[in-house]
Motif scaffolding. Structure first.
Motif, PDB file in Angstrom:
ATOM      1  N   SER A 174       0.812  -1.216   0.000  1.00 25.31           N
ATOM      2  CA  SER A 174       0.000   0.000   0.000  1.00 25.31           C
ATOM      3  C   SER A 174       0.846   1.268   0.000  1.00 25.31           C
ATOM      4  O   SER A 174       0.354   2.323  -0.380  1.00 25.31           O
ATOM      5  CB  SER A 174      -0.928   0.005   1.208  1.00 25.31           C
ATOM      6  OG  SER A 174      -0.180   0.015   2.400  1.00 25.31           O
ATOM      7  N   ASP A 175       2.093   1.206   0.400  1.00 26.78           N
ATOM      8  CA  ASP A 175       2.878   2.441   0.521  1.00 26.78           C
ATOM      9  C   ASP A 175       3.106   3.165  -0.808  1.00 26.78           C
ATOM     10  O   ASP A 175       2.738   4.328  -0.946  1.00 26.78           O
ATOM     11  CB  ASP A 175       4.216   2.168   1.216  1.00 26.78           C
ATOM     12  CG  ASP A 175       4.134   2.368   2.732  1.00 26.78           C
ATOM     13  OD1 ASP A 175       3.010   2.421   3.263  1.00 26.78           O
ATOM     14  OD2 ASP A 175       5.186   2.467   3.380  1.00 26.78           O
ATOM     15  N   PRO A 176       3.745   2.511  -1.784  1.00 24.40           N
ATOM     16  CA  PRO A 176       3.937   3.246  -3.040  1.00 24.40           C
ATOM     17  C   PRO A 176       2.620   3.538  -3.744  1.00 24.40           C
ATOM     18  O   PRO A 176       2.470   4.594  -4.374  1.00 24.40           O
ATOM     19  CB  PRO A 176       4.827   2.313  -3.882  1.00 24.40           C
ATOM     20  CG  PRO A 176       4.709   0.970  -3.258  1.00 24.40           C
ATOM     21  CD  PRO A 176       4.399   1.188  -1.811  1.00 24.40           C
ATOM     22  N   LEU A 177       1.650   2.634  -3.602  1.00 25.95           N
ATOM     23  CA  LEU A 177       0.340   2.874  -4.215  1.00 25.95           C
ATOM     24  C   LEU A 177      -0.291   4.134  -3.626  1.00 25.95           C
ATOM     25  O   LEU A 177      -0.785   5.009  -4.343  1.00 25.95           O
ATOM     26  CB  LEU A 177      -0.571   1.668  -3.998  1.00 25.95           C
ATOM     27  CG  LEU A 177      -1.972   1.795  -4.589  1.00 25.95           C
ATOM     28  CD1 LEU A 177      -1.915   1.781  -6.111  1.00 25.95           C
ATOM     29  CD2 LEU A 177      -2.872   0.658  -4.102  1.00 25.95           C
ATOM     30  N   ALA A 178      -0.264   4.237  -2.296  1.00 25.72           N
ATOM     31  CA  ALA A 178      -0.847   5.407  -1.635  1.00 25.72           C
ATOM     32  C   ALA A 178      -0.064   6.663  -1.999  1.00 25.72           C
ATOM     33  O   ALA A 178      -0.641   7.742  -2.167  1.00 25.72           O
ATOM     34  CB  ALA A 178      -0.861   5.215  -0.120  1.00 25.72           C
ATOM     35  N   GLY A 179       1.250   6.536  -2.141  1.00 29.98           N
ATOM     36  CA  GLY A 179       2.061   7.705  -2.513  1.00 29.98           C
ATOM     37  C   GLY A 179       1.691   8.226  -3.893  1.00 29.98           C
ATOM     38  O   GLY A 179       1.528   9.434  -4.098  1.00 29.98           O
ATOM     39  N   ILE A 180       1.538   7.308  -4.836  1.00 27.15           N
ATOM     40  CA  ILE A 180       1.168   7.717  -6.206  1.00 27.15           C
ATOM     41  C   ILE A 180      -0.249   8.294  -6.210  1.00 27.15           C
ATOM     42  O   ILE A 180      -0.540   9.299  -6.860  1.00 27.15           O
ATOM     43  CB  ILE A 180       1.283   6.512  -7.167  1.00 27.15           C
ATOM     44  CG1 ILE A 180       2.749   6.071  -7.292  1.00 27.15           C
ATOM     45  CG2 ILE A 180       0.717   6.860  -8.536  1.00 27.15           C
ATOM     46  CD1 ILE A 180       2.939   4.711  -7.969  1.00 27.15           C
ATOM     47  N   PHE A 181      -1.132   7.658  -5.443  1.00 25.68           N
ATOM     48  CA  PHE A 181      -2.533   8.091  -5.360  1.00 25.68           C
ATOM     49  C   PHE A 181      -2.603   9.495  -4.740  1.00 25.68           C
ATOM     50  O   PHE A 181      -3.368  10.367  -5.188  1.00 25.68           O
ATOM     51  CB  PHE A 181      -3.308   7.091  -4.490  1.00 25.68           C
ATOM     52  CG  PHE A 181      -4.758   6.901  -4.854  1.00 25.68           C
ATOM     53  CD1 PHE A 181      -5.470   7.871  -5.554  1.00 25.68           C
ATOM     54  CD2 PHE A 181      -5.426   5.733  -4.483  1.00 25.68           C
ATOM     55  CE1 PHE A 181      -6.814   7.677  -5.872  1.00 25.68           C
ATOM     56  CE2 PHE A 181      -6.758   5.528  -4.799  1.00 25.68           C
ATOM     57  CZ  PHE A 181      -7.462   6.503  -5.485  1.00 25.68           C
ATOM     58  N   ALA A 182      -1.783   9.730  -3.720  1.00 28.86           N
ATOM     59  CA  ALA A 182      -1.784  11.044  -3.071  1.00 28.86           C
ATOM     60  C   ALA A 182      -1.317  12.120  -4.047  1.00 28.86           C
ATOM     61  O   ALA A 182      -1.801  13.260  -4.003  1.00 28.86           O
ATOM     62  CB  ALA A 182      -0.890  11.023  -1.833  1.00 28.86           C
ATOM     63  N   PHE A 184      -2.000  12.111  -7.170  1.00 26.30           N
ATOM     64  CA  PHE A 184      -3.214  12.406  -7.944  1.00 26.30           C
ATOM     65  C   PHE A 184      -4.094  13.399  -7.179  1.00 26.30           C
ATOM     66  O   PHE A 184      -4.605  14.379  -7.739  1.00 26.30           O
ATOM     67  CB  PHE A 184      -3.994  11.125  -8.244  1.00 26.30           C
ATOM     68  CG  PHE A 184      -5.324  11.356  -8.930  1.00 26.30           C
ATOM     69  CD1 PHE A 184      -5.379  11.726 -10.262  1.00 26.30           C
ATOM     70  CD2 PHE A 184      -6.521  11.208  -8.236  1.00 26.30           C
ATOM     71  CE1 PHE A 184      -6.596  11.959 -10.905  1.00 26.30           C
ATOM     72  CE2 PHE A 184      -7.749  11.431  -8.861  1.00 26.30           C
ATOM     73  CZ  PHE A 184      -7.785  11.807 -10.200  1.00 26.30           C
ATOM     74  N   ALA A 185      -4.247  13.146  -5.876  1.00 27.43           N
ATOM     75  CA  ALA A 185      -5.068  14.045  -5.048  1.00 27.43           C
ATOM     76  C   ALA A 185      -4.508  15.459  -5.083  1.00 27.43           C
ATOM     77  O   ALA A 185      -5.249  16.447  -5.198  1.00 27.43           O
ATOM     78  CB  ALA A 185      -5.132  13.523  -3.611  1.00 27.43           C
ATOM     79  N   ALA A 186      -3.191  15.577  -5.010  1.00 28.56           N
ATOM     80  CA  ALA A 186      -2.564  16.903  -5.027  1.00 28.56           C
ATOM     81  C   ALA A 186      -2.837  17.608  -6.355  1.00 28.56           C
ATOM     82  O   ALA A 186      -3.117  18.813  -6.382  1.00 28.56           O
ATOM     83  CB  ALA A 186      -1.061  16.764  -4.788  1.00 28.56           C
TER      84      ALA A 186
ATOM     85  N   ALA B 192      -4.048   7.546 -13.780  1.00 26.63           N
ATOM     86  CA  ALA B 192      -4.822   8.755 -13.468  1.00 26.63           C
ATOM     87  C   ALA B 192      -3.889   9.878 -13.030  1.00 26.63           C
ATOM     88  O   ALA B 192      -4.062  11.041 -13.416  1.00 26.63           O
ATOM     89  CB  ALA B 192      -5.847   8.461 -12.374  1.00 26.63           C
ATOM     90  N   THR B 193      -2.889   9.540 -12.234  1.00 27.65           N
ATOM     91  CA  THR B 193      -1.966  10.545 -11.710  1.00 27.65           C
ATOM     92  C   THR B 193      -1.148  11.186 -12.832  1.00 27.65           C
ATOM     93  O   THR B 193      -1.114  12.405 -12.980  1.00 27.65           O
ATOM     94  CB  THR B 193      -1.019   9.905 -10.682  1.00 27.65           C
ATOM     95  OG1 THR B 193      -1.803   9.205  -9.709  1.00 27.65           O
ATOM     96  CG2 THR B 193      -0.166  10.951  -9.993  1.00 27.65           C
TER      97      THR B 193
END
Lengths: 406, 413
Positions: A174-182, A184-186, B192-193
């Motif tokens: 989950s770490d790199p996945l969450a980092g990449i996802f975050a 996107f959020a930014a 997506a990113t």
């Protein structure tokens, strides 16, 4: 330098720690943002202490795995135990567009760097916090490691051998996945800022982000009350057979085979030389193959184990079957696909050693990123404090001497 | 083309309001990627072939009875989209599709490269139709390289990444995936990113581009490569899966308890002391062989049998609550039901109810992250097959009702 990347002009102050936060910074940097990880020699980020080290010589600027997972971030060193350092961090935030942290809820507030305070200093600032379970709620202070975060999403309950208990996934998927996802959020928040002039706080719960992956099993629970469990490598929705990895010749060699359509099944049967067992009535329809999947997998394994994984994948692909070798870590640097796509590359570190890291794992036709080696602690101090913050030489030296900049 | 079309996305507001997206994908990767755009306010039109997205046939279905409008997979990955049909194999259908491309800022697709070539819709042709278009192509192996012509699914991509051989499964037994479409989701999120950045910086960089996502490569690099590639490159050495959570420290594994499983983690000395206290400071815990995380790892089998005697007597929530209070990062392994009913997630409004014409009122996972100024998340249910044909072809292209009917008769839409 010179090439224009899509996030050029965006500056990020990254308070991210360990893996997920630094990857958020890395991602934004690959896309052209100027990213400064804020860290300190006073409390060295533990991933800098992980072996192996370049040329076998330990040191916080020589951890190879750290460099691979962080490359792209710059680094500014501030000892945030000192108020003066927090004041400087605040100045850096005022000169930034995006702030990232993956501390627990409240830590940025205690450092005097919380959103309510920072928005008064810079109204359009985007502050993204990515704690394990979000900024509020009954589990807000839950302690997890990236390794086990998936346990509170339901994901871990699905991993394992058929009808057995859950088998732990041995690293923080989950770490790199969450980092990449975050990241996107930014960027979505940056888009909102461009549309409206507004900054905002982003409450990025790693639990909620990663739990999106259990959507299919979640729907089965909602619609049928069924609580999914481990089923090996079978299709998550049970709509394909065969669907697993199968042993091949050699030690721990395997091939993945996924058969969804009648034409793929016909291709597989033809590749096997149309053995009698495969022409049995019970395997003649997808429904039959799914109903008899254990026997089907056992019989297929007897055939695959006589073959080399790569040659067999080629042969099956020739028959239109979705098959690929199951690679181990040692295969990655030689695999023709990754070699062809330059997935891994060697870069020269400023300390003089060469290191192999990953670069653009997504290929952009117009704006391929610049790939830089992992950052040394404080490598961007001069630039950030002297040029961006306009600090005098005298004060800068004083702060270094007193280990505020440290 | 009419400029004054009311956009579904912009009427909801949201951070991505004003961005126009075409979802020309099936199953998980491209549809989930497009859902992320839609859930944060982009105007997303899903373009399906006449027989519909394969997810419509994948289920799960209520009562396991197959129905193209009742697939749970389709429902969860296609919220906030309008849906149209288009037979791109036909000349007229392809023309309509090119018209849609001229309308769009982003195309998200997950067809194998040879399929897009067959339709005369490979990147150079898309680019010719709209040079400003950002094309996010998500496939198991990517658009280039020797495997780009291979057939492949999520399973093949995941196991090509090195993740399973290194991290998941017992030694001597087959390496495992997660029990979900983990390569598809990973690729979708990364796509997506990078794709959203390409949209954001489009004017700055001088136009559109192709964002070529290989699901296998994204995991091989950012997850497996991250932690392993330096070692294998420098020393030629690499590790394989062990079947426990962490072989070099203990406890660090999943253990059974009275009503399920817990993630048992107590590595640092304070954590270990906390766990011992919760267990009632048993005498065995003071044995020399358990003095630090390394010696505990060397004696893991004995350690785990002792701890299991205790966990067997307690429930997962009891263990989690007491251990968390004692400073240990120990968590319950939630079943899907427990994850779906968590008070924490309910308190955060993570679940949302949506009215669906065929499934009725049904819950859904909400926004993956919370934007304070521009909230996102699913609002509109996934579209029925061709639900918005009249609206999109009529209002967007100015086609008359009769022309639309005629296109339908000719199987173009």
């Amino acid at each position: 330098m010179g090439k224009i990347l899509p996030l050029k002009g965006i500056r990020v102050a990254n308070f991210g720690w360990v893996w997920a936060g630094p990857v958020a910074g890395q991602t934004l940097a690959f896309l052209g943002a100027e990213v400064f990880k804020v860290e300190s020699r006073q409390r060295i980020d533990m991933t800098r202490t992980l072996p192996p080290f370049a040329e076998g010589k330990p040191g916080p600027d020589r951890s190879l795995s750290n460099h691979a997972s962080w490359a792209g971030n710059g680094s500014v060193s501030l000892n945030l135990k000192e108020q003066e350092a927090c004041d400087l961090a605040r100045d850096l935030i005022v000169h930034s567009d995006v702030v990232v942290d993956n501390f627990g809820p409240g830590v940025m507030d205690r450092l005097g760097l919380g959103y309510e305070r920072m928005r008064r200093a810079k109204p359009d600032i985007i502050m993204l916090s990515m704690p394990a379970a979000g900024l509020y709620g009954p589990l807000e202070h839950v302690r997890t490691y990236g390794l086990s975060l998936t346990s509170v999403t339901g994901l871990d309950s699905l991993v394992g051998y058929k009808k057995g208990g859950p088998v732990p996934f041995e690293n923080a998927f989950s770490d790199p996945l969450a980092g990449i996802f975050a990241a996107f959020a930014a960027i979505t928040a940056l888009n909102h800022r461009r549309n409206t002039g507004q900054g905002q706080q982003v409450d990025f719960s790693q639990q909620e982000a990663v739990m999106q992956m259990v959507g299919p099993a979640y729907m089965d629970y909602l619609l049928n009350g069924r609580i999914g469990g481990p089923k090996g490598n079978e299709h998550p929705l049970g709509i394909a057979a065969p669907h697993s990895v199968f042993p091949c010749r050699g030690d721990d060699r395997w091939i993945s085979i996924a058969v969804h359509t009648e034409s793929e099944w016909a291709g597989l049967v033809s590749a096997m030389g149309e053995p009698e067992w495969a022409q049995a009535e019970r395997y003649s329809t997808l429904q039959g193959r799914i109903a008899n999947i254990d026997a089907l997998h056992a019989q297929l394994a007897e055939w695959t184990v006589q073959h080399d994984d790569r040659a067999l994948a080629e042969q099956l692909q020739h028959h239109g079957v979705a098959a690929a070798p199951v690679l181990n870590v040692g295969d990655l640097l030689q695999d023709p696909q990754y070699v062809s796509r330059k997935t891994f590359l060697e870069v020269e570190h400023p300390l003089g050693f060469r290191e192999t890291i990953y670069g653009a794992y997504i290929k952009m036709s117009r704006t391929p990123p610049d790939v830089r080696p992992g950052p040394m602690i404080g490598q961007d101090n001069d630039y950030v404090f002297r040029e961006i913050l306009g600090m005098s030489e005298e004060r800068y030296r004083d702060l270094v001497e007193r280990k505020i900049i440290y | 083309m009419a400029e004054s079309v009311v956009q579904a996305g912009s009427s909801r507001g949201g951070a991505l309001a004003g961005i126009k997206v075409l979802d020309f994908g099936q199953m998980v990767s491209a549809p989930y990627c497009a859902k992320l755009f839609g859930d944060y306010g982009a105007d997303v039109i899903k373009v399906e072939l006449p027989n519909g997205d394969a997810a419509r046939r994948a289920g799960p279905f209520p009562g396991d009875i197959s129905h193209p409008e009742k697939s749970g997979l389709f429902f969860i990955n296609n919220t906030n989209k309008r849906g149209i049909t288009c037979n791109v194999s036909s000349t007229a259908g392809r023309e309509l599709f090119l018209g849609l491309l001229r309308w769009a800022d982003v195309l998200i697709e997950n067809n194998l490269p040879q399929q897009m070539r067959t339709w005369n819709l490979d990147y150079p042709q898309l680019q010719a139709a709209n040079p400003n278009l950002v094309v996010i192509s998500i496939t198991p192996f990517g658009q280039s390289g020797p495997y780009s012509a291979w057939n492949g699914y999520d399973l093949n991509a995941f196991h090509l990444s090195g993740a399973s051989s290194r991290y998941c499964g017992r030694p001597g037994e087959m390496p495992l995936e997660h029990g979900t479409f983990s390569a598809d989701y990973y690729g979708a999120i990364a796509g997506a990113t990078w794709g959203m950045a390409a949209v954001y910086g489009r004017d700055l960089v001088g136009g559109g581009q192709q964002v070529d996502v290989s699901c296998a490569e994204v995991i091989a690099a950012s997850f497996v490569g991250s932690q392993n590639i330096g070692l294998v490159a420098q020393e030629g050495y690499f590790d394989k899966r062990t079947g426990v959570g962490m072989p070099l420290g203990a406890p660090a594994t999943i253990l059974p308890c009275k009503d399920g499983h817990v993630w048992m983690l107590a590595l640092e000395s304070g954590q270990w002391a906390g766990l011992c206290k919760v267990m009632g400071d048993p005498e065995w815990a003071t044995l020399e062989m358990f003095k630090d995380m390394n010696t505990r790892a060397q004696n893991a089998d004995i350690l785990y049998s002792f701890i299991q005697e205790w966990t067997a007597e307690h429930t997962k929530m009891e263990i989690m609550e007491k251990c968390q209070a004692a400073g240990c990062p120990i968590t319950a392994v939630f079943t899907i039901a427990e994850a779906a009913e968590q008070p924490h997630l309910q308190a955060r409004d993570y679940f949302v109810d949506i009215e669906h014409p065929d499934l009725g009122r049904i819950r859904n996972l909400g926004a993956p992250f919370k934007l304070s100024a521009s909230p996102g998340g699913p609002v509109e249910p996934a579209p029925r097959l061709g639900q918005h044909n009249a609206e999109v072809y009529g209002r967007l292209f100015g086609l008359q009702t009769a022309s639309i009917a005629s296109l339908q008769d000719q199987d173009v839409i």
